[in-house]
Design a protein around this motif. Sequence first.
Motif, PDB file in Angstrom:
ATOM      1  N   GLN A  58      -7.091  -2.900  -1.168  1.00 24.31           N
ATOM      2  CA  GLN A  58      -6.058  -3.756  -0.600  1.00 24.31           C
ATOM      3  C   GLN A  58      -6.058  -3.654   0.932  1.00 24.31           C
ATOM      4  O   GLN A  58      -5.881  -4.652   1.635  1.00 24.31           O
ATOM      5  CB  GLN A  58      -4.684  -3.371  -1.162  1.00 24.31           C
ATOM      6  N   GLU A 108      -7.395   1.067  -5.713  1.00 28.24           N
ATOM      7  CA  GLU A 108      -6.779  -0.245  -5.518  1.00 28.24           C
ATOM      8  C   GLU A 108      -6.144  -0.358  -4.126  1.00 28.24           C
ATOM      9  O   GLU A 108      -6.221  -1.404  -3.476  1.00 28.24           O
ATOM     10  CB  GLU A 108      -5.725  -0.479  -6.603  1.00 28.24           C
ATOM     11  N   SER A 109      -5.516   0.723  -3.662  1.00 26.80           N
ATOM     12  CA  SER A 109      -4.882   0.704  -2.335  1.00 26.80           C
ATOM     13  C   SER A 109      -5.924   0.560  -1.229  1.00 26.80           C
ATOM     14  O   SER A 109      -5.739  -0.189  -0.271  1.00 26.80           O
ATOM     15  CB  SER A 109      -4.068   1.994  -2.133  1.00 26.80           C
ATOM     16  N   ILE A 159      -5.168   4.128  -8.744  1.00 28.86           N
ATOM     17  CA  ILE A 159      -4.192   3.569  -7.799  1.00 28.86           C
ATOM     18  C   ILE A 159      -4.721   3.682  -6.368  1.00 28.86           C
ATOM     19  O   ILE A 159      -4.598   2.749  -5.553  1.00 28.86           O
ATOM     20  CB  ILE A 159      -2.836   4.292  -7.957  1.00 28.86           C
ATOM     21  N   SER A 160      -5.323   4.812  -6.030  1.00 30.30           N
ATOM     22  CA  SER A 160      -5.862   5.017  -4.674  1.00 30.30           C
ATOM     23  C   SER A 160      -6.986   4.019  -4.376  1.00 30.30           C
ATOM     24  O   SER A 160      -7.084   3.467  -3.269  1.00 30.30           O
ATOM     25  CB  SER A 160      -6.375   6.457  -4.528  1.00 30.30           C
ATOM     26  N   ILE A 216       0.825  -1.208   0.000  1.00 33.94           N
ATOM     27  CA  ILE A 216       0.000   0.000   0.000  1.00 33.94           C
ATOM     28  C   ILE A 216       0.863   1.263   0.000  1.00 33.94           C
ATOM     29  O   ILE A 216       0.545   2.259  -0.659  1.00 33.94           O
ATOM     30  CB  ILE A 216      -0.944  -0.028   1.221  1.00 33.94           C
ATOM     31  N   SER A 232       2.064   1.915  -3.475  1.00 32.82           N
ATOM     32  CA  SER A 232       0.944   2.331  -4.333  1.00 32.82           C
ATOM     33  C   SER A 232       0.554   3.775  -4.058  1.00 32.82           C
ATOM     34  O   SER A 232       0.338   4.571  -4.994  1.00 32.82           O
ATOM     35  CB  SER A 232      -0.265   1.407  -4.105  1.00 32.82           C
ATOM     36  N   MET A 233       0.462   4.144  -2.812  1.00 35.17           N
ATOM     37  CA  MET A 233       0.096   5.510  -2.465  1.00 35.17           C
ATOM     38  C   MET A 233       1.180   6.493  -2.886  1.00 35.17           C
ATOM     39  O   MET A 233       0.885   7.632  -3.289  1.00 35.17           O
ATOM     40  CB  MET A 233      -0.166   5.614  -0.956  1.00 35.17           C
TER      41      MET A 233
END
Length: 370
Positions: free
Chosen positions: A230, A226-227, A223-224, A188, A191-192
């Motif tokens: 997750q 997906e994070s 992307i956010s 994470i 990704s962030m």
Amino acid sequence: MESWSIGKRWLVLGLAVALIYAMEPSPSPWLILFILLYLALDLTALLLHKTAYRNAIYGMMIVYCAGCAVYVNPEFVLLLPPNAYETARRVAPRIAVTVLLAIPLLFLEGPLSEIYMFIAAISLFDGMYLRHLLQRLNRQEEQLDQLRLDQEKLRKQLHGNREFIRASEYTYKLEERNRLSQELHDGIGHSMTGALIQMEAAKRVLPTDSAGAEKLLKNAIGISQESIEQIRQTLKNMKPPVEQLGFHRLRNTVEAFGSRSGLQTSVVHQGDLEKITPLFWKIIHDNVTEALTNTAKYGEATSVQVEVRVLGKWIQSVVTDNGRGQAKIVKGMGLLGMEERTAAVNGTVIADGTQGFKVTTLIPYVPSGK
């Protein structure tokens, strides 16, 4: 043992005094004084704590009885066997004492010799039996000391095991925290960071290239998202299932109750525990706790068993003890509270006191697919 020995000697003293007054036409006027001196020596030996001093007093009593038999009244010879065997139990060989006690028979005549032989035989048998009892007592004390040592060893071992379990649990928690931290950082966190870079780039190109900035922002938003998903999945994987958490709490409660009360406890389950919702677990936990409290207060039981079963259309919780039971059930605040909690979910509580005490909680549920 000491009270039996002194009682035996005083009984023989009473017999000797009775024979003196029965057989002697004119007993010595000093007889009472001699008797009191004998009793004083016997009580002194009883009060002394050091073995050497007590043995010395018993030796003096033998000499005293022999002197009284020679110079005062021959009936005092009856006191020699119990005193001699009492001394033999402590310092002298029993066979040697038996041989020495045969010497007075050379000088005694008539009924007195027969009584003397009888008392000597009884004293010998009593001394042998007393020695046997003392040996058994010593063996039992040794066994008791060994049991104490074993108990202390087991207590220390149990304490060590508990400390090991605590240390293991703490280590597991640290490892789990470290794993979670590493997973958040590696997955994470990266990704962030990528999303932040995308947004910074969008900010820079926005005045000159609005289409490119929009594309960068969409990438950052993706992307956010997906994070966030997750993070949700990670927390979901960490959270224990409801059935494991509910049964674990119930078992801990029962085991803690057993440790406090000294009762033997057991917890078993059967069926698909996934059918039990958090609300049902709460009702089962509260009802079991109340039933255990009643068992400790009134049951006079030595063991209690808790069972949780998921049946066809019912969830069943049963608390059974082996106590005295109760033929007529009187509903107190505890049982009424259990019924109210269970009735809130259309369930019922059944109490049975015919064999021990048994409390059954029945909660209906709708099977999946129905």
